[in-house]
Design an enzyme around this catalytic site. Structure first.
Site, mmCIF file in Angstrom:
data_model
loop_
_atom_site.group_PDB
_atom_site.id
_atom_site.type_symbol
_atom_site.label_atom_id
_atom_site.label_comp_id
_atom_site.label_asym_id
_atom_site.label_seq_id
_atom_site.Cartn_x
_atom_site.Cartn_y
_atom_site.Cartn_z
ATOM 1 C CG ASP A 143 -36.433 -26.003 -16.178
ATOM 2 O OD1 ASP A 143 -36.069 -24.838 -17.136
ATOM 3 O OD2 ASP A 143 -35.839 -26.254 -15.192
ATOM 4 C CD GLU A 201 -29.842 -21.247 -17.028
ATOM 5 O OE1 GLU A 201 -28.918 -21.984 -16.384
ATOM 6 O OE2 GLU A 201 -30.226 -21.541 -17.958
ATOM 7 C CG HIS A 212 -29.991 -28.679 -12.989
ATOM 8 N ND1 HIS A 212 -30.671 -27.359 -12.529
ATOM 9 C CD2 HIS A 212 -29.949 -28.640 -14.253
ATOM 10 C CE1 HIS A 212 -30.811 -26.883 -13.855
ATOM 11 N NE2 HIS A 212 -30.442 -27.663 -14.955
ATOM 12 C CG ASP A 213 -27.033 -26.360 -14.838
ATOM 13 O OD1 ASP A 213 -27.084 -27.614 -15.373
ATOM 14 O OD2 ASP A 213 -27.543 -25.433 -15.310
HETATM 15 C C1 NOJ Z 1 -29.244 -24.513 -18.602
HETATM 16 C C2 NOJ Z 1 -29.652 -25.554 -17.819
HETATM 17 O O1 NOJ Z 1 -29.839 -25.292 -16.425
HETATM 18 C C3 NOJ Z 1 -28.827 -26.875 -18.163
HETATM 19 O O2 NOJ Z 1 -29.080 -27.912 -17.495
HETATM 20 C C4 NOJ Z 1 -28.845 -27.039 -19.647
HETATM 21 O O3 NOJ Z 1 -27.848 -28.196 -19.864
HETATM 22 C C5 NOJ Z 1 -28.652 -25.946 -20.467
HETATM 23 N N1 NOJ Z 1 -29.687 -24.798 -20.029
HETATM 24 C C6 NOJ Z 1 -29.223 -26.198 -21.837
HETATM 25 O O4 NOJ Z 1 -30.894 -26.397 -21.716
#
Ligand code: NOJ
Length: 562
Positions: A100, A258, A331-332
């Site tokens: 990441d 992303e 994970h989000d």
């Molecule tokens: C996207 C990530 O996937 C998330 O988990 C994170 O809180 C935010 N970006 C900030 O880095």
């Protein structure tokens, strides 16, 4: 001559959220040795790539997405030696490790920020985005994605710094050349260790409109929405190309950006290989379909027609131009079986249907840990059991606005990120740690766990395994064109993939109702088809009709021109 096909087009990625994957030392937090101990499990599944959520040194305000030191491993996770061993163990199994890359912001405990805030004359001042307030007000009206204002006043120098996420995540200033060079050197450091690429955290946020104008206010009590001024900003393509030229072009790696707020038009630019930016992006459009227009907590039912139309748009827009990433989970996001499937009586069958539906599309699929077991959302009784900063901040803010506890909790149950972050379920009593896990385990480990899944040849795990194998063998999955059938059908998601030689029909029932599918409407070749994968024994053909049972899914391959 036709260029060689990139390796990541036929591979499947498995995302690991290290904190919740496997704990080797009983402290309740997953770690690198834990991951190493599960390498054979991943090999058995058949994945070729691991995307590792951040493992860098961090005070964990946002579980590692707030990095204190980019070149050190988080103590709770292990050491650099463990990391090198992980790369090695993965390599022995033909698995590459994608890291990441979190470079829109750092932790406020990063040495650069500590320096930067110390004085207006600091050499690191311009590493971050500092502005004077407007009287007693912040420099503009933007809200943070994690609630509250996007600016924090720092008394030391009497000025404000921008933080699109938590106030412990100050945004880096990409305008500043030395910062960019530091980032590029850091990327090189990891690539030289043999990693397989980067997943780039909110990478389309790194270029802000330098004027930082006020954003539109969508609802009365809210802050301004600055996204127009920081998503896909003015220099984003310049920065990505510079990163590519200086770093990425020297390695054969996978890159995935992303990119919230990226349209298909944007994606055609970002992912067209001629532009040398990234291989693929994560779109958010299909993930936003079960929310109202302005915020994810405003939960709405999913309309299948909208989902189909959206995926169709992405399939067509990037076909033979760029490349799609395919995902339901990370994970989000809440667990897809609880979200677009049914996590009670139809859990297994709907989890398999969702897998088949996604993996037969064109693009690189991503599996999030536990998805291959059909892991589900959680409902914790008390807010104190939740850990996620986004959830906790949102709760506080909404309570202050007078919104009822029950209303907020129901949004958290549906959309909270901790749904995805409960520990991986290895055995019937958990198997994640011998200690107390950092976040509560789901209560359904007795019947949802890896041990049972592996022992049962009809489990969800083996559906994923088969899908991964099919992608390796059949070029149509990688290259075929996409055609949506029955676009307005409210329950069935039916599509075709085609090449000159073959035609595959993919049928998915997103409902617990039985639906009839008329063969004629599918305009199929006059040959006998072969079932490639299915989640019931075999499709129920009744003359000119198929009865598509609750959450049923199957794929039939036909030869063409015969
Ligand atoms: C996207 C990530 O996937 C998330 O988990 C994170 O809180 C935010 N970006 C900030 O880095």
């Amino acid at each position: 001559m036709k260029e060689m096909e990139p390796w990541w087009k036929r591979s499947v990625v498995y995302q690991i959220y290290p904190r919740s994957f496997m704990d080797s030392n009983g402290d309740g937090v997953g770690d690198l040795q834990g991951i190493i101990s599960k390498m054979d499990y991943l090999k058995k599944l058949g994945i070729g790539i691991i995307w590792l959520s951040p493992v860098y040194d961090s005070p964990n305000d946002d579980n590692g997405y707030d990095i204190r030191d980019y070149q050190t491993i988080m103590q709770e996770f292990g050491t650099m030696q463990d990391f090198e061993q992980l790369i090695e163990e993965a390599k022995q199994r033909d698995i590459r490790i994608v890291m990441d890359l979190v470079v829109n912001h750092t932790s406020d405990e990063h040495a650069w920020f500590v320096e930067s805030r110390s004085s207006k004359d600091s050499n690191y001042r311009d590493y971050y985005i500092w502005r004077d307030g407007k009287g007693a007000q912040p420099p503009n009206n933007w809200g943070s994605i994690f609630s509250g204002p996007a600016w924090e006043k720092d008394e030391l120098t009497d000025s404000y710094y921008l933080h699109l996420f938590s106030k412990k995540q100050p945004d880096l200033n990409w305008e500043h050349g030395p910062l960019r060079n530091n980032i590029f050197d850091m990327m090189t450091f990891w690539l030289e260790k043999g990693i397989g690429g980067f997943r780039m955290d909110v990478i389309n946020f790194i270029s802000k409109d330098e004027k930082l104008p006020d954003g539109e206010i969508h609802h009365e009590q809210g802050y301004g929405d600055g996204s127009t001024y920081f998503m896909n900003g003015p220099k984003i393509h310049t920065y990505l190309r510079e990163m590519n030229e200086k770093v990425l072009s020297r390695y054969d790696v996978l890159t995935v950006g992303e990119m919230p707020g990226a349209s298909t038009e944007d994606a055609r630019i970002y992912t067209n290989p001629e532009n040398q930016e990234v291989n693929m992006i994560f779109t958010f459009e299909h993930m936003n379909l079960d929310s109202g227009p302005n915020e994810k907590w405003d939960v709405r039912p999913l309309e299948l027609v909208a989902l189909k139309r959206n995926l169709e748009k992405w399939q067509h827009a990037l076909h033979e131009v760029g490349w799609n990433s395919l995902y339901w989970n990370n994970h989000d996001q809440p667990r897809v079986v609880s979200r677009f499937g049914e996590d009670g009586a139809f859990r297994e069958v709907s989890a398999k249907m969702l897998a088949i539906c996604l993996h037969m599309l064109q693009g690189t699929p991503y599996i999030y840990q536990g998805e291959e077991l059909g892991m589900t959302n959680v409902k914790f009784d008390s807010l104190s059991e939740y850990r996620d900063i986004e959830t906790l901040n949102m709760y506080k803010e909404k309570r202050q606005q007078g919104i009822a506890h029950e209303t907020i909790m129901s949004s958290i149950y549906a959309k909270g990120r901790d749904n995805a972050r409960t520990p991986m379920q290895w055995t019937s009593n958990g198997g994640f740690t011998t200690g107390t896990p950092w976040i509560r385990m789901n209560t359904n480990t007795s019947f949802i766990n890896a041990e049972q899944a592996i022992a049962d040849p009809s489990s969800i795990f083996y559906t994923y395994q088969r899908l991964i194998q099919l992608r390796k063998i059949h070029a149509i999955i990688t290259h075929g064109s996409f055609q949506l059938l029955l676009p307005d059908h409210p329950d069935l998601f039916v599509y075709k993939r085609q090449t000159a030689e073959e035609e595959w029909l993919i049928v998915n029932n997103f409902s617990e109702k039985t639906n009839q599918l008329v063969w004629k409407e599918c305009n199929l070749p006059q040959t006998k088809g072969n079932i490639m994968i299915a989640n019931y024994d075999s499709p129920k053909l009744e003359g000119d009709m198929v009865e598509v049972r609750p959450y049923e899914s199957f794929v039939i391959a036909f030869e063409r021109g015969k």
